[in-house]
Design a protein around this motif. Structure first.
Motif, mmCIF file in Angstrom:
data_model
loop_
_atom_site.group_PDB
_atom_site.id
_atom_site.type_symbol
_atom_site.label_atom_id
_atom_site.label_comp_id
_atom_site.label_asym_id
_atom_site.label_seq_id
_atom_site.Cartn_x
_atom_site.Cartn_y
_atom_site.Cartn_z
ATOM 1 N N VAL A 140 0.835 -1.203 0.000
ATOM 2 C CA VAL A 140 0.000 0.000 0.000
ATOM 3 C C VAL A 140 0.870 1.255 0.000
ATOM 4 N N ARG A 141 1.885 1.286 0.825
ATOM 5 C CA ARG A 141 2.762 2.469 0.870
ATOM 6 C C ARG A 141 3.474 2.684 -0.463
ATOM 7 N N GLN A 142 3.992 1.605 -1.046
ATOM 8 C CA GLN A 142 4.680 1.728 -2.335
ATOM 9 C C GLN A 142 3.702 2.080 -3.454
ATOM 10 N N LEU A 143 2.499 1.545 -3.374
ATOM 11 C CA LEU A 143 1.466 1.864 -4.352
ATOM 12 C C LEU A 143 1.086 3.345 -4.267
ATOM 13 N N ALA A 144 0.967 3.864 -3.056
ATOM 14 C CA ALA A 144 0.658 5.287 -2.866
ATOM 15 C C ALA A 144 1.725 6.168 -3.516
ATOM 16 N N ARG A 145 2.985 5.785 -3.351
ATOM 17 C CA ARG A 145 4.075 6.553 -3.984
ATOM 18 C C ARG A 145 4.028 6.421 -5.504
ATOM 19 N N ALA A 146 3.857 5.199 -5.989
ATOM 20 C CA ALA A 146 3.890 4.950 -7.431
ATOM 21 C C ALA A 146 2.731 5.632 -8.155
ATOM 22 N N LEU A 147 1.563 5.673 -7.522
ATOM 23 C CA LEU A 147 0.379 6.257 -8.155
ATOM 24 C C LEU A 147 0.130 7.705 -7.744
ATOM 25 N N HIS A 148 1.031 8.244 -6.918
ATOM 26 C CA HIS A 148 0.903 9.627 -6.424
ATOM 27 C C HIS A 148 -0.437 9.830 -5.716
ATOM 28 N N LEU A 149 -0.720 8.935 -4.793
ATOM 29 C CA LEU A 149 -1.947 8.984 -3.994
ATOM 30 C C LEU A 149 -1.567 9.194 -2.522
ATOM 31 N N PRO A 150 -1.312 10.439 -2.129
ATOM 32 C CA PRO A 150 -0.837 10.671 -0.755
ATOM 33 C C PRO A 150 -1.823 10.250 0.325
ATOM 34 N N ASP A 151 -3.115 10.187 0.004
ATOM 35 C CA ASP A 151 -4.109 9.805 1.008
ATOM 36 C C ASP A 151 -4.264 8.302 1.156
ATOM 37 N N LEU A 152 -3.627 7.529 0.284
ATOM 38 C CA LEU A 152 -3.728 6.079 0.363
ATOM 39 C C LEU A 152 -2.812 5.567 1.469
ATOM 40 N N SER A 153 -3.413 4.981 2.479
ATOM 41 C CA SER A 153 -2.632 4.401 3.569
ATOM 42 C C SER A 153 -3.418 3.246 4.158
ATOM 43 N N PRO A 154 -2.724 2.295 4.760
ATOM 44 C CA PRO A 154 -3.417 1.136 5.334
ATOM 45 C C PRO A 154 -4.353 1.547 6.470
ATOM 46 N N GLN A 155 -5.527 0.934 6.513
ATOM 47 C CA GLN A 155 -6.473 1.118 7.609
ATOM 48 C C GLN A 155 -5.989 0.286 8.798
ATOM 49 N N PRO A 156 -6.569 0.464 9.975
ATOM 50 C CA PRO A 156 -6.130 -0.326 11.134
ATOM 51 C C PRO A 156 -6.152 -1.837 10.904
ATOM 52 N N ASP A 157 -7.080 -2.324 10.061
ATOM 53 C CA ASP A 157 -7.133 -3.763 9.796
ATOM 54 C C ASP A 157 -6.176 -4.185 8.686
ATOM 55 N N GLY A 158 -5.423 -3.217 8.125
ATOM 56 C CA GLY A 158 -4.456 -3.507 7.076
ATOM 57 C C GLY A 158 -4.983 -3.289 5.675
ATOM 58 N N SER A 159 -6.282 -3.093 5.525
ATOM 59 C CA SER A 159 -6.861 -2.915 4.193
ATOM 60 C C SER A 159 -6.643 -1.493 3.687
ATOM 61 N N ALA A 160 -6.848 -1.328 2.399
ATOM 62 C CA ALA A 160 -6.772 -0.009 1.777
ATOM 63 C C ALA A 160 -7.645 -0.033 0.541
ATOM 64 N N ALA A 161 -8.154 1.123 0.156
ATOM 65 C CA ALA A 161 -8.993 1.204 -1.039
ATOM 66 C C ALA A 161 -8.614 2.437 -1.833
ATOM 67 N N PHE A 162 -8.769 2.318 -3.123
ATOM 68 C CA PHE A 162 -8.513 3.438 -4.020
ATOM 69 C C PHE A 162 -9.404 3.269 -5.244
ATOM 70 N N ARG A 163 -9.509 4.317 -6.014
ATOM 71 C CA ARG A 163 -10.314 4.278 -7.222
ATOM 72 C C ARG A 163 -9.380 4.476 -8.406
ATOM 73 N N ALA A 197 7.456 -4.632 -7.998
ATOM 74 C CA ALA A 197 7.251 -4.493 -9.450
ATOM 75 C C ALA A 197 6.329 -5.593 -9.969
ATOM 76 N N GLN A 198 6.496 -6.815 -9.464
ATOM 77 C CA GLN A 198 5.622 -7.917 -9.884
ATOM 78 C C GLN A 198 4.195 -7.716 -9.376
ATOM 79 N N VAL A 199 4.065 -7.250 -8.131
ATOM 80 C CA VAL A 199 2.742 -6.985 -7.566
ATOM 81 C C VAL A 199 2.068 -5.875 -8.363
ATOM 82 N N MET A 200 2.821 -4.816 -8.670
ATOM 83 C CA MET A 200 2.263 -3.693 -9.435
ATOM 84 C C MET A 200 1.795 -4.161 -10.814
ATOM 85 N N ALA A 201 2.581 -4.958 -11.483
ATOM 86 C CA ALA A 201 2.192 -5.468 -12.807
ATOM 87 C C ALA A 201 0.929 -6.327 -12.690
ATOM 88 N N SER A 202 0.843 -7.138 -11.647
ATOM 89 C CA SER A 202 -0.344 -7.974 -11.447
ATOM 90 C C SER A 202 -1.575 -7.130 -11.139
#
Length: 143
Positions: free
Chosen positions: A7-30, A105-110
């Motif tokens: 989630v943290r790396q995805l937030a950086r890669a997609l330039h989504l500063p508000d994307l962060s893990p919730q207390p249960d570890g989940s995250a959502a984005f559009r 990189a593999q997770v991002m491609a998937s």
């Protein structure tokens, strides 16, 4: 690697500063109008599930079911994304992601492949003209 790292790396890669893990570890984005939930698997399992709500079927939308089921043909092998329909006629695409010995990189491609598949599946659904995407709602995506 854990989902919080993804989630943290995805937030950086997609330039989504508000994307962060919730207390249960989940995250959502559009992305491309599709709400995507990343949810952790049970503790100790190095994996997560991506789930995208693609839309809802109206009572007369049965004609698109064969196309949705064809989307489950597993062209990429078992473990790929699967379209499903819940009791409220909401259509979801879900995929399990194993984080053992994989790079970001593999997770991002998937995930990119997952989103592309979600867009193709969403295009199979009848949609009302000028429908705006609903607000991002973790509860609705999680359902």
């Amino acid at each position: 690697m854990e989902l919080a790292d993804v989630v943290r790396q995805l937030a950086r890669a997609l330039h989504l500063p508000d994307l962060s893990p919730q207390p249960d570890g989940s995250a959502a984005f559009r992305v491309q109008g599709i709400a995507v939930l990343l949810a952790p698997r049970p503790a100790g399992e190095p994996a997560f599930v991506a789930r995208a709500r693609l839309g809802a079927l109206a009572g007369d939308a049965v004609q698109c079911l064969p196309a949705l089921m064809s989307a489950n043909f597993f062209a990429d092998g078992i473990g790929g994304a699967v379209a499903s329909l819940d009791a409220q006629a909401d259509v979801y695409l879900t995929q399990h992601f194993d984080l053992r010995s994989t790079s970001f990189a593999q997770v991002m491609a998937s995930l990119e492949h997952f989103v592309a598949h979600a867009c193709r599946c969403q295009a199979l659904l009848p949609s009302p003209a000028d429908a705006a995407p609903p607000p991002l709602d973790l509860v609705a995506v999680r359902a």
